[in-house]
Write an enzyme that holds these catalytic residues in place. Structure first.
Site, PDB file in Angstrom:
ATOM      1  CG  HIS A   1      49.865  29.813  35.336  1.00 27.30           C
ATOM      2  ND1 HIS A   1      49.038  30.594  36.109  1.00 27.30           N
ATOM      3  CD2 HIS A   1      50.673  30.681  34.674  1.00 27.30           C
ATOM      4  CE1 HIS A   1      49.341  31.875  35.934  1.00 27.30           C
ATOM      5  NE2 HIS A   1      50.327  31.957  35.067  1.00 27.30           N
TER       6      HIS A   1
ATOM      7  CB  CYS B   1      49.129  39.950  36.787  1.00 30.43           C
ATOM      8  SG  CYS B   1      48.926  38.330  36.053  1.00 30.43           S
TER       9      CYS B   1
END
Ligand code: PLP
Length: 409
Positions: A197, A345
């Site tokens: 991704h 993240c």
């Protein structure tokens, strides 16, 4: 006004060709690759074609490619699969949390861990890696490109050090794949993780390169999938998407996409640096003049204090004095521009970036830093739009800011 997405290091959209390649494997070719009937064999063939593509992408044998769920799994597998009590791991303080938290847990399990700090430029000195080695060092794990600054690490030099010391070497190449050419022989690594991704492929799928003969224990058991290295029914459509994304990435490494992106990034940087009280994180100097701003070299082998620090072409990380980057991210979002105030993240966390702190950036400057990362499909119009809204947003926030007003230090 269409939205401008400048957070490619968080994730990227599928390219249309990737979606087209994947579509049949959710629908008419839905077979389980372990089944011996035709439906199963169609799925198996699709996986093996993707494996062939990944082997070309990485410069390795097909049997050395292990498909998995992405970067976090690859990183965890490399560390937990290689290390046990009494072993020593050398890694760096600027790794992604998939490495840092795995290392922390290994520490609790009796593995010794050394975290090598970067230079202020964001570069890891290979000599510092060499100096950290001990007789019981089993693994070195260093990322290829940093997700926050884009700085490309001297992986090839580190690979040579690992080879000379007969230590295994893992590279987290999640942010390097598709942005710099990869060749595992040249890099001298035994393990390398990547994630679809981040390179215009689907989420939840990735690959771990495992050099033949590397004594890696599997994290998941329960089946003989992936040469017993990773149990679980394969994500066929995802793997096909990763294969297509790798194929397209190989083209774009050669068709002028990377210099085009670097020019757009440099134009963006030069425009932003015109705002007073700004500078680049992850360059040779914190006050990097646009003309001297590091350009992409795409090389993991040019360690030198004198050279501008190599960075991937799509990334810039800048500080804005007298600002909180979270406020700037929100202000830009309201104007239709998506950027990140730190590692995506770790979003939700208000802690300053551990990467910038490790580089010696002050807490207040780290909190005032923004990452802009361009998609492969970014246009000059995207850059102009950001340059239209960003200076105004910065000026407004500085007007309101208690930091600017001298009330907060
Ligand atoms: N490693 C790096 C350097 C990353 O930037 C990321 C994600 O941002 C990961 C690992 C985790 O990859 P994934 O999202 O595929 O689990």
């Amino acid at each position: 006004m269409p939205r401008v997405y400048m957070d490619a290091n968080a994730t990227t959209p599928l390219l249309p060709e990737v979606l087209e390649a994947m579509r049949p494997y959710w629908m008419e070719r839905f077979g389980n690759a372990s089944s011996i009937h035709l439906d199963g064999q169609q799925a198996r063939n699709a996986i093996e074609s993707a494996r062939e593509m990944l082997a070309e992408f990485l410069g390795c044998r097909q049997a050395e490619v292990v498909f998995n769920s992405g970067g976090t799994e690859g990183d965890n597998t490399a560390l937990f699969g290689m290390l046990g009590a009494g072993d020593h791991l050398v890694t760096t303080s600027i790794e992604h949390s998939a490495i840092l938290q795995a290392a922390e847990r290994l520490g609790q399990m009796g593995v010794e861990v050394t975290y090598v700090a970067p230079r202020p430029s964001g570069l890891i000195d290979p000599d510092a890696i060499g100096a950290a080695l001990r007789p019981n060092t089993k693994l070195i794990s260093v990322m290829l490109a940093n997700n926050e600054t884009g700085v490309v690490q001297p992986a090839e030099e580190i690979g040579k050090i690992a080879q000379a010391a007969e230590v295994f070497f893992h590279i987290d190449a999640v942010q390097g794949a598709g942005k710099v050419a990869l060749n595992v022989s040249r890099l001298g690594c035994h393990l390398l993780s990547l994630s679809a991704h981040k390179m215009h492929g689907p989420k939840g799928v990735g690959a771990l390169f495992v050099r033949r003969g590397t004594p890696l224990a599997s994290l998941l058991v329960g089946g003989s999938h992936e040469h017993r290295r990773r149990a679980g029914t394969e994500n066929v459509a995802g793997i096909v998407g990763l294969g297509k994304a790798a194929e397209l990435a190989m083209h774009s490494l050669e068709d002028g996409t990377i210099p085009r992106l670097a020019a757009l990034r440099d134009r963006l940087e030069a425009g932003i640096l015109k705002i007073p009280g700004t500078g680049i994180n992850g360059s040779q100097s914190n006050h990097c003049h646009p003309e001297r701003a590091p350009r992409v070299e795409g090389s993991a082998s040019s360690f030198s204090e004198d050279n501008p620090v190599p960075r991937v072409a799509n990334t810039t990380n800048l500080w804005f004095d007298h600002l909180e980057s979270e406020a700037l991210v929100i202000a830009l979002d309201l104007k239709g521009v998506a950027v990140s105030g730190g590692s995506a993240c770790a979003s939700g966390a208000t802690l300053p970036s551990h990467v910038l702190l490790a580089m010696g950036v002050s807490k207040s400057r780290a909190r005032a830093s923004l990452r802009l990362s361009l998609l492969k499909t970014a246009t000059a119009a995207d850059v102009e739009r950001v340059l239209e809204v960003l200076p105004e947003a910065v000026a407004k926030l500085r007007e309101l800011s208690p930091v600017a007003a001298g009330q907060v230090f």
